[in-house]
Design a protein around this motif. Structure first.
Motif, mmCIF file in Angstrom:
data_model
loop_
_atom_site.group_PDB
_atom_site.id
_atom_site.type_symbol
_atom_site.label_atom_id
_atom_site.label_comp_id
_atom_site.label_asym_id
_atom_site.label_seq_id
_atom_site.Cartn_x
_atom_site.Cartn_y
_atom_site.Cartn_z
ATOM 1 N N PRO A 90 0.826 -1.209 0.000
ATOM 2 C CA PRO A 90 0.000 0.000 0.000
ATOM 3 C C PRO A 90 0.855 1.253 0.000
ATOM 4 C CG PRO A 90 -0.836 -1.588 1.583
ATOM 5 C CD PRO A 90 0.494 -2.111 1.120
ATOM 6 N N VAL A 91 0.335 2.320 -0.659
ATOM 7 C CA VAL A 91 1.147 3.523 -0.809
ATOM 8 C C VAL A 91 0.595 4.740 -0.069
ATOM 9 C CG1 VAL A 91 2.068 2.803 -3.032
ATOM 10 C CG2 VAL A 91 -0.054 4.124 -2.957
ATOM 11 N N GLY A 92 -0.608 4.664 0.453
ATOM 12 C CA GLY A 92 -1.163 5.841 1.110
ATOM 13 C C GLY A 92 -2.240 5.483 2.105
ATOM 14 N N PRO A 93 -2.753 6.488 2.830
ATOM 15 C CA PRO A 93 -3.750 6.239 3.876
ATOM 16 C C PRO A 93 -5.050 5.652 3.338
ATOM 17 C CG PRO A 93 -3.488 8.605 3.471
ATOM 18 C CD PRO A 93 -2.381 7.909 2.752
ATOM 19 N N GLU A 94 -5.390 5.920 2.069
ATOM 20 C CA GLU A 94 -6.612 5.330 1.502
ATOM 21 C C GLU A 94 -6.442 3.834 1.301
ATOM 22 O OE1 GLU A 94 -8.584 6.585 -2.008
ATOM 23 O OE2 GLU A 94 -9.341 8.389 -1.073
ATOM 24 N N ASP A 95 -5.231 3.434 0.912
ATOM 25 C CA ASP A 95 -4.958 2.003 0.789
ATOM 26 C C ASP A 95 -4.940 1.351 2.160
ATOM 27 O OD1 ASP A 95 -4.745 2.327 -1.907
ATOM 28 O OD2 ASP A 95 -2.569 2.254 -1.964
ATOM 29 N N GLY A 96 -4.448 2.110 3.137
ATOM 30 C CA GLY A 96 -4.473 1.634 4.509
ATOM 31 C C GLY A 96 -3.306 0.759 4.885
ATOM 32 N N GLU A 97 -3.457 0.078 6.014
ATOM 33 C CA GLU A 97 -2.444 -0.836 6.522
ATOM 34 C C GLU A 97 -3.142 -1.999 7.208
ATOM 35 O OE1 GLU A 97 -0.279 1.653 9.249
ATOM 36 O OE2 GLU A 97 -1.532 1.061 10.950
ATOM 37 N N TYR A 98 -2.368 -3.051 7.452
ATOM 38 C CA TYR A 98 -2.902 -4.255 8.081
ATOM 39 C C TYR A 98 -2.156 -4.503 9.383
ATOM 40 C CZ TYR A 98 -5.109 -5.430 3.593
ATOM 41 O OH TYR A 98 -5.874 -5.425 2.443
ATOM 42 N N ARG A 99 -2.887 -4.971 10.382
ATOM 43 C CA ARG A 99 -2.280 -5.294 11.670
ATOM 44 C C ARG A 99 -2.737 -6.675 12.131
ATOM 45 N NH1 ARG A 99 0.467 -1.418 14.417
ATOM 46 N NH2 ARG A 99 0.581 0.586 13.323
ATOM 47 N N HIS A 100 -1.798 -7.371 12.760
ATOM 48 C CA HIS A 100 -2.105 -8.667 13.355
ATOM 49 C C HIS A 100 -1.856 -8.562 14.844
ATOM 50 C CE1 HIS A 100 -1.085 -12.786 14.743
ATOM 51 N NE2 HIS A 100 -2.102 -13.107 13.966
ATOM 52 N N GLU A 101 -2.924 -8.706 15.597
ATOM 53 C CA GLU A 101 -2.858 -8.548 17.058
ATOM 54 C C GLU A 101 -2.201 -7.225 17.423
ATOM 55 O OE1 GLU A 101 -1.067 -12.052 18.698
ATOM 56 O OE2 GLU A 101 -2.804 -13.310 18.230
ATOM 57 N N GLY A 102 -2.565 -6.176 16.676
ATOM 58 C CA GLY A 102 -2.083 -4.833 16.956
ATOM 59 C C GLY A 102 -0.745 -4.483 16.355
ATOM 60 N N VAL A 103 -0.056 -5.448 15.744
ATOM 61 C CA VAL A 103 1.276 -5.221 15.188
ATOM 62 C C VAL A 103 1.177 -5.070 13.674
ATOM 63 C CG1 VAL A 103 3.602 -6.162 14.938
ATOM 64 C CG2 VAL A 103 2.313 -6.541 17.055
#
Length: 300
Positions: A90-103
């Motif tokens: 992902p390249v920006g806030p619209e694409d977002g991010e992924y977290r596993h158990e908060g990480v």
């Protein structure tokens, strides 16, 4: 496009003895080999720099002559990858991010975003499953949104067996290498969709890293529309994040339809990396969807 295997970096750098690392690497390579030969591996770091355990980089493991064949197998899978990890993430806030158990989970996120298979070292109970739950976070209309998602996963050869049906679908995808091939085969691939003629140019100029994501999103859309037609529901059940456009942006979603009448094609599905969009409208008369645009987010 080949099957995408993405290393889950969270499965590396655990505190463990080198003997345990050796066993985990043997299982890891067995996992890679269990997937069909066209599969490719992408990693967030260069292979030699990846820490298999704290203070024990892959370069030291590879320097052990006993690991020569395993090292070659890993390098072969990675050398065939048509894209780097940076081109897929992902390249920006619209694409977002992924977290596993908060990480933050970069590898797991790329695997989910590109419909790939996340692969892990068998270093923890979290990675002993054929699927892993994630929280996806993204910004839209200045609001932080979140959703629970699941990514396909394997950390041993036996896990690959549970993904057999999906891998068979991927074998068909492997023959599609360009957007124009999607256009040529559209009637066979997507019987519940129609396309404005202008979409041929959109697909013809599609960047290589968008070919597979677009193919996947169109297939999801076709399945959703097929279900809508069968069930008679008020709206389709979407397979991924699909919404109508905000009132203030509806005008930029206007396209001339097949009958020459301008229509608003404000329904849209997302694809990554970047702000990829597929714009369409629902045709109530025959319960189909008509695609008008495929490319970068309109107005950006």
């Amino acid at each position: 496009m080949p099957v995408l295997l993405v290393l889950n970096e969270l499965s590396c750098a655990h505190q463990m003895p080198q003997e345990s690392v050796g066993r985990a690497m043997e299982a890891f390579v067995a996992t890679l080999r269990a997937v069909e030969s066209a599969a490719v591996l992408v990693t967030s770091e260069k292979l030699p720099n990846i820490e298999l355990a704290q203070g024990y980089p892959m370069s030291r493991w590879a320097a052990d002559g006993r690991n020569r064949d395993l090292w070659r197998a890993i390098r072969l899978k990675q050398s065939r990858a048509p894209f780097t990890f940076a081109e897929l993430e992902p390249v920006g806030p619209e694409d977002g991010e992924y977290r596993h158990e908060g990480v933050l989970a970069k590898g797991l996120g790329v695997a989910h975003g590109h419909e790939g298979l996340a692969v892990s070292l068998a270093t923890h109970g979290n990675w002993s499953k054929t699927s892993v739950g994630l929280t996806r976070l993204w910004i839209e209309a200045d609001q932080v949104n979140d959703a629970e998602v699941v990514v396909r996963h394997a950390s041993c050869a036996d896990h690959v067996d549970s993904h057999t049906d999906w891998l068979k679908t991927c074998e068909l995808d492997a023959t599609v290498e360009s957007g124009l091939q999607i256009w040529t085969r559209r009637a066979d691939y997507f019987p519940s969709l129609t396309f404005l003629a202008r979409v041929q140019n959109d697909l013809g100029t599609l960047t290589p890293q968008w070919v597979r994501p677009v193919l996947i999103r169109l297939r999801e859309l076709d399945m959703a529309i097929g279900g809508w037609r069968r069930t008679g529901a008020a709206l389709p059940v979407w397979g991924s994040h699909t919404t109508g456009e905000y009132e203030g942006r509806r005008r930029i979603c206007e396209f001339e339809d097949m009958d020459g009448v301008t229509q608003v094609f404000d329904w849209h599905s997302r694809f990554t990396p970047g702000h990829g969009r597929i714009h369409f409208r629902l045709v109530s008369a025959d319960r189909s969807a008509r695609v008008a645009y495929i490319g970068r987010k309109l107005g950006v």
